[in-house]
Design a protein around this motif. Structure first.
Motif, PDB file in Angstrom:
ATOM      1  N   ILE A  75       0.827  -1.203   0.000  1.00  0.00           N
ATOM      2  CA  ILE A  75       0.000   0.000   0.000  1.00  0.00           C
ATOM      3  C   ILE A  75       0.866   1.260   0.000  1.00  0.00           C
ATOM      4  O   ILE A  75       0.485   2.283  -0.582  1.00  0.00           O
ATOM      5  CB  ILE A  75      -0.996   0.003   1.184  1.00  0.00           C
ATOM      6  CG1 ILE A  75      -2.155   0.963   0.872  1.00  0.00           C
ATOM      7  CG2 ILE A  75      -0.326   0.417   2.497  1.00  0.00           C
ATOM      8  CD1 ILE A  75      -3.313   0.866   1.841  1.00  0.00           C
ATOM      9  N   VAL A  76       2.050   1.200   0.591  1.00  0.00           N
ATOM     10  CA  VAL A  76       2.966   2.345   0.524  1.00  0.00           C
ATOM     11  C   VAL A  76       3.437   2.548  -0.918  1.00  0.00           C
ATOM     12  O   VAL A  76       3.514   3.684  -1.410  1.00  0.00           O
ATOM     13  CB  VAL A  76       4.163   2.140   1.476  1.00  0.00           C
ATOM     14  CG1 VAL A  76       5.253   3.173   1.198  1.00  0.00           C
ATOM     15  CG2 VAL A  76       3.711   2.233   2.930  1.00  0.00           C
ATOM     16  N   ALA A  77       3.726   1.440  -1.600  1.00  0.00           N
ATOM     17  CA  ALA A  77       4.108   1.534  -3.016  1.00  0.00           C
ATOM     18  C   ALA A  77       2.954   2.096  -3.841  1.00  0.00           C
ATOM     19  O   ALA A  77       3.160   2.936  -4.732  1.00  0.00           O
ATOM     20  CB  ALA A  77       4.513   0.161  -3.541  1.00  0.00           C
ATOM     21  N   LEU A  78       1.743   1.653  -3.551  1.00  0.00           N
ATOM     22  CA  LEU A  78       0.561   2.163  -4.246  1.00  0.00           C
ATOM     23  C   LEU A  78       0.398   3.657  -4.012  1.00  0.00           C
ATOM     24  O   LEU A  78       0.109   4.420  -4.946  1.00  0.00           O
ATOM     25  CB  LEU A  78      -0.680   1.401  -3.767  1.00  0.00           C
ATOM     26  CG  LEU A  78      -2.037   1.898  -4.284  1.00  0.00           C
ATOM     27  CD1 LEU A  78      -2.085   1.876  -5.806  1.00  0.00           C
ATOM     28  CD2 LEU A  78      -3.164   1.056  -3.694  1.00  0.00           C
ATOM     29  N   LEU A  79       0.587   4.087  -2.771  1.00  0.00           N
ATOM     30  CA  LEU A  79       0.471   5.503  -2.445  1.00  0.00           C
ATOM     31  C   LEU A  79       1.489   6.330  -3.241  1.00  0.00           C
ATOM     32  O   LEU A  79       1.152   7.385  -3.787  1.00  0.00           O
ATOM     33  CB  LEU A  79       0.693   5.712  -0.944  1.00  0.00           C
ATOM     34  CG  LEU A  79       0.630   7.159  -0.430  1.00  0.00           C
ATOM     35  CD1 LEU A  79      -0.752   7.757  -0.676  1.00  0.00           C
ATOM     36  CD2 LEU A  79       0.977   7.195   1.063  1.00  0.00           C
ATOM     37  N   ALA A  80       2.719   5.835  -3.331  1.00  0.00           N
ATOM     38  CA  ALA A  80       3.760   6.554  -4.076  1.00  0.00           C
ATOM     39  C   ALA A  80       3.397   6.669  -5.553  1.00  0.00           C
ATOM     40  O   ALA A  80       3.579   7.728  -6.177  1.00  0.00           O
ATOM     41  CB  ALA A  80       5.098   5.837  -3.911  1.00  0.00           C
ATOM     42  N   VAL A  81       2.861   5.596  -6.130  1.00  0.00           N
ATOM     43  CA  VAL A  81       2.461   5.616  -7.539  1.00  0.00           C
ATOM     44  C   VAL A  81       1.334   6.620  -7.763  1.00  0.00           C
ATOM     45  O   VAL A  81       1.345   7.392  -8.735  1.00  0.00           O
ATOM     46  CB  VAL A  81       2.021   4.203  -7.990  1.00  0.00           C
ATOM     47  CG1 VAL A  81       1.340   4.259  -9.362  1.00  0.00           C
ATOM     48  CG2 VAL A  81       3.222   3.270  -8.051  1.00  0.00           C
ATOM     49  N   LEU A  82       0.363   6.646  -6.861  1.00  0.00           N
ATOM     50  CA  LEU A  82      -0.771   7.556  -7.005  1.00  0.00           C
ATOM     51  C   LEU A  82      -0.344   9.007  -6.861  1.00  0.00           C
ATOM     52  O   LEU A  82      -0.863   9.892  -7.558  1.00  0.00           O
ATOM     53  CB  LEU A  82      -1.848   7.210  -5.979  1.00  0.00           C
ATOM     54  CG  LEU A  82      -2.559   5.870  -6.218  1.00  0.00           C
ATOM     55  CD1 LEU A  82      -3.464   5.526  -5.047  1.00  0.00           C
ATOM     56  CD2 LEU A  82      -3.353   5.915  -7.518  1.00  0.00           C
ATOM     57  N   VAL A  83       0.580   9.280  -5.964  1.00  0.00           N
ATOM     58  CA  VAL A  83       1.101  10.644  -5.823  1.00  0.00           C
ATOM     59  C   VAL A  83       1.707  11.105  -7.147  1.00  0.00           C
ATOM     60  O   VAL A  83       1.459  12.230  -7.602  1.00  0.00           O
ATOM     61  CB  VAL A  83       2.155  10.718  -4.694  1.00  0.00           C
ATOM     62  CG1 VAL A  83       2.913  12.043  -4.758  1.00  0.00           C
ATOM     63  CG2 VAL A  83       1.493  10.565  -3.336  1.00  0.00           C
ATOM     64  N   GLU A  84       2.475  10.231  -7.770  1.00  0.00           N
ATOM     65  CA  GLU A  84       3.116  10.595  -9.043  1.00  0.00           C
ATOM     66  C   GLU A  84       2.089  10.760 -10.159  1.00  0.00           C
ATOM     67  O   GLU A  84       2.210  11.671 -10.995  1.00  0.00           O
ATOM     68  CB  GLU A  84       4.154   9.541  -9.425  1.00  0.00           C
ATOM     69  CG  GLU A  84       4.893   9.831 -10.717  1.00  0.00           C
ATOM     70  CD  GLU A  84       5.668  11.138 -10.711  1.00  0.00           C
ATOM     71  OE1 GLU A  84       6.021  11.613 -11.811  1.00  0.00           O
ATOM     72  OE2 GLU A  84       5.911  11.699  -9.611  1.00  0.00           O
ATOM     73  N   ILE A  85       1.066   9.916 -10.181  1.00  0.00           N
ATOM     74  CA  ILE A  85       0.011  10.060 -11.197  1.00  0.00           C
ATOM     75  C   ILE A  85      -0.663  11.414 -11.087  1.00  0.00           C
ATOM     76  O   ILE A  85      -0.802  12.150 -12.076  1.00  0.00           O
ATOM     77  CB  ILE A  85      -1.042   8.937 -11.059  1.00  0.00           C
ATOM     78  CG1 ILE A  85      -0.459   7.591 -11.472  1.00  0.00           C
ATOM     79  CG2 ILE A  85      -2.270   9.246 -11.912  1.00  0.00           C
ATOM     80  CD1 ILE A  85      -1.397   6.417 -11.240  1.00  0.00           C
ATOM     81  N   VAL A  86      -1.097  11.756  -9.890  1.00  0.00           N
ATOM     82  CA  VAL A  86      -1.825  13.013  -9.701  1.00  0.00           C
ATOM     83  C   VAL A  86      -0.903  14.203  -9.932  1.00  0.00           C
ATOM     84  O   VAL A  86      -1.325  15.239 -10.461  1.00  0.00           O
ATOM     85  CB  VAL A  86      -2.471  13.065  -8.298  1.00  0.00           C
ATOM     86  CG1 VAL A  86      -3.172  14.398  -8.079  1.00  0.00           C
ATOM     87  CG2 VAL A  86      -3.470  11.916  -8.138  1.00  0.00           C
ATOM     88  N   ARG A  87       0.369  14.070  -9.582  1.00  0.00           N
ATOM     89  CA  ARG A  87       1.319  15.146  -9.861  1.00  0.00           C
ATOM     90  C   ARG A  87       1.437  15.390 -11.361  1.00  0.00           C
ATOM     91  O   ARG A  87       1.458  16.536 -11.823  1.00  0.00           O
ATOM     92  CB  ARG A  87       2.694  14.795  -9.282  1.00  0.00           C
ATOM     93  CG  ARG A  87       3.705  15.933  -9.357  1.00  0.00           C
ATOM     94  CD  ARG A  87       5.101  15.460  -8.990  1.00  0.00           C
ATOM     95  NE  ARG A  87       5.664  14.605 -10.028  1.00  0.00           N
ATOM     96  CZ  ARG A  87       6.245  15.078 -11.136  1.00  0.00           C
ATOM     97  NH1 ARG A  87       6.320  16.378 -11.345  1.00  0.00           N
ATOM     98  NH2 ARG A  87       6.748  14.238 -12.026  1.00  0.00           N
ATOM     99  N   ARG A  88       1.491  14.327 -12.132  1.00  0.00           N
ATOM    100  CA  ARG A  88       1.579  14.467 -13.585  1.00  0.00           C
ATOM    101  C   ARG A  88       0.290  15.032 -14.175  1.00  0.00           C
ATOM    102  O   ARG A  88       0.321  15.813 -15.132  1.00  0.00           O
ATOM    103  CB  ARG A  88       1.910  13.115 -14.224  1.00  0.00           C
ATOM    104  CG  ARG A  88       3.300  12.609 -13.858  1.00  0.00           C
ATOM    105  CD  ARG A  88       3.665  11.346 -14.621  1.00  0.00           C
ATOM    106  NE  ARG A  88       4.979  10.845 -14.220  1.00  0.00           N
ATOM    107  CZ  ARG A  88       5.626   9.870 -14.840  1.00  0.00           C
ATOM    108  NH1 ARG A  88       5.089   9.293 -15.911  1.00  0.00           N
ATOM    109  NH2 ARG A  88       6.808   9.468 -14.403  1.00  0.00           N
ATOM    110  N   LEU A  89      -0.840  14.630 -13.624  1.00  0.00           N
ATOM    111  CA  LEU A  89      -2.113  15.177 -14.092  1.00  0.00           C
ATOM    112  C   LEU A  89      -2.196  16.671 -13.807  1.00  0.00           C
ATOM    113  O   LEU A  89      -2.713  17.452 -14.614  1.00  0.00           O
ATOM    114  CB  LEU A  89      -3.281  14.444 -13.423  1.00  0.00           C
ATOM    115  CG  LEU A  89      -3.486  12.982 -13.816  1.00  0.00           C
ATOM    116  CD1 LEU A  89      -4.588  12.358 -12.976  1.00  0.00           C
ATOM    117  CD2 LEU A  89      -3.809  12.861 -15.303  1.00  0.00           C
ATOM    118  N   HIS A  90      -1.694  17.067 -12.658  1.00  0.00           N
ATOM    119  CA  HIS A  90      -1.710  18.482 -12.295  1.00  0.00           C
ATOM    120  C   HIS A  90      -0.809  19.300 -13.214  1.00  0.00           C
ATOM    121  O   HIS A  90      -1.127  20.444 -13.561  1.00  0.00           O
ATOM    122  CB  HIS A  90      -1.264  18.649 -10.845  1.00  0.00           C
ATOM    123  CG  HIS A  90      -1.199  20.075 -10.389  1.00  0.00           C
ATOM    124  ND1 HIS A  90      -2.311  20.881 -10.309  1.00  0.00           N
ATOM    125  CD2 HIS A  90      -0.132  20.852 -10.001  1.00  0.00           C
ATOM    126  CE1 HIS A  90      -1.951  22.082  -9.882  1.00  0.00           C
ATOM    127  NE2 HIS A  90      -0.648  22.088  -9.706  1.00  0.00           N
TER     128      HIS A  90
END
Length: 257
Positions: A112-127
């Motif tokens: 879940i920590v790995a998942l959280l890191a991936v999601l942070v990067e996804i949303v950062r790129r979307l932003h």
């Protein structure tokens, strides 16, 4: 084409993992690891209804899989920037559910920590590359915003559950401090990502149900409940404040006009 096929396969894996995690095929998550991941296992576990947000997230992920197949999205810079990471997030989601089936609670924390890191990067790129339409805001930004916000809360609950599985129970004060950290992460996300409603809404949703669980269910803690309510309000107010300053929000408003 390869990217879109991989995203589709990952989406199928995510659905398969969900069938296992909800008990349709395997054991419900709440019943694994001796109940360590149930909604009454620790002071940081949100009440049961909070997990209904997964239905919205899964629906959004399904819509994302369809969206990325549209001809207009074949060469979309946003799809290219996030497609592989989106696939990774869905595989990790399924992996988390499969790991819990083996009662590997600490293993689930790693996932879940790995998942959280991936999601942070996804949303950062979307932003970094604002959406072109209101539909894209809902299907792409909304889905991964909710996904990120909820997983941020779930990561803390998962870690507390892992500690509890080793007979280390966080009392009220440390649990309240963890809630404060979640609020701090929510405020930081509002600042860094332009006050995204979906992220703030999912965090507030999780904290709100956490507060409810500490008042209406066991284990009870008025301190944790009060801190969780205040934290939820702070996260939402931070999103309101930073959203108004966001260039992306302004651009979308002008486009709508």
């Amino acid at each position: 084409m390869v990217r879109r096929l991989v995203v589709t396969v990952a989406g199928i894996a995510c659905v398969t993992g969900t069938l296992v995690g909800t008990g349709v095929v395997g054991t419900p998550v709440a019943d694994t690891a001796g109940g360590a991941l149930s909604d009454d296992a620790t002071l940081l576990a949100p009440a049961g209804p909070a997990f209904s947000i997964w239905s919205v997230i899964y629906a959004g992920l399904a819509a994302y899989v369809v969206w990325q197949w549209l001809p207009s999205q074949a060469a979309s810079p946003r799809m290219r920037a996030t497609g592989w990471l989106a696939a990774a997030s869905m595989v990790l989601n399924a992996g988390w559910l499969l790991v819990t089936q083996q009662d590997w609670v600490w293993g689930s924390v790693v996932v879940i920590v790995a998942l959280l890191a991936v999601l942070v990067e996804i949303v950062r790129r979307l932003h970094r590359d604002p959406a072109r339409s209101a539909v894209e805001v809902v299907v792409v930004d909304g889905t991964f915003g909710l996904y990120l916000g909820w997983v941020a809360v779930a990561t803390c609950a998962n870690t507390a559950a892992a500690l509890a599985s080793d007979d280390i129970t966080l009392p009220a004060v440390p649990s309240a401090l963890v809630v404060v950290l979640v609020a701090g992460a929510g405020v930081l996300a509002a600042w860094a990502l332009g006050g995204r409603w979906a992220v703030a809404g999912a965090i507030a949703w999780g904290l709100g149900w956490l507060a409810y669980g500490r008042v209406a269910e066991s284990p009870e803690s008025t301190l944790v409940a009060v801190v969780a309510v205040v934290a939820a309000v702070v996260v939402v107010l931070a999103a309101v404040g930073w959203h108004r300053r966001s260039p992306a929000a302004g651009a979308l408003t002008r486009a709508g006009r």
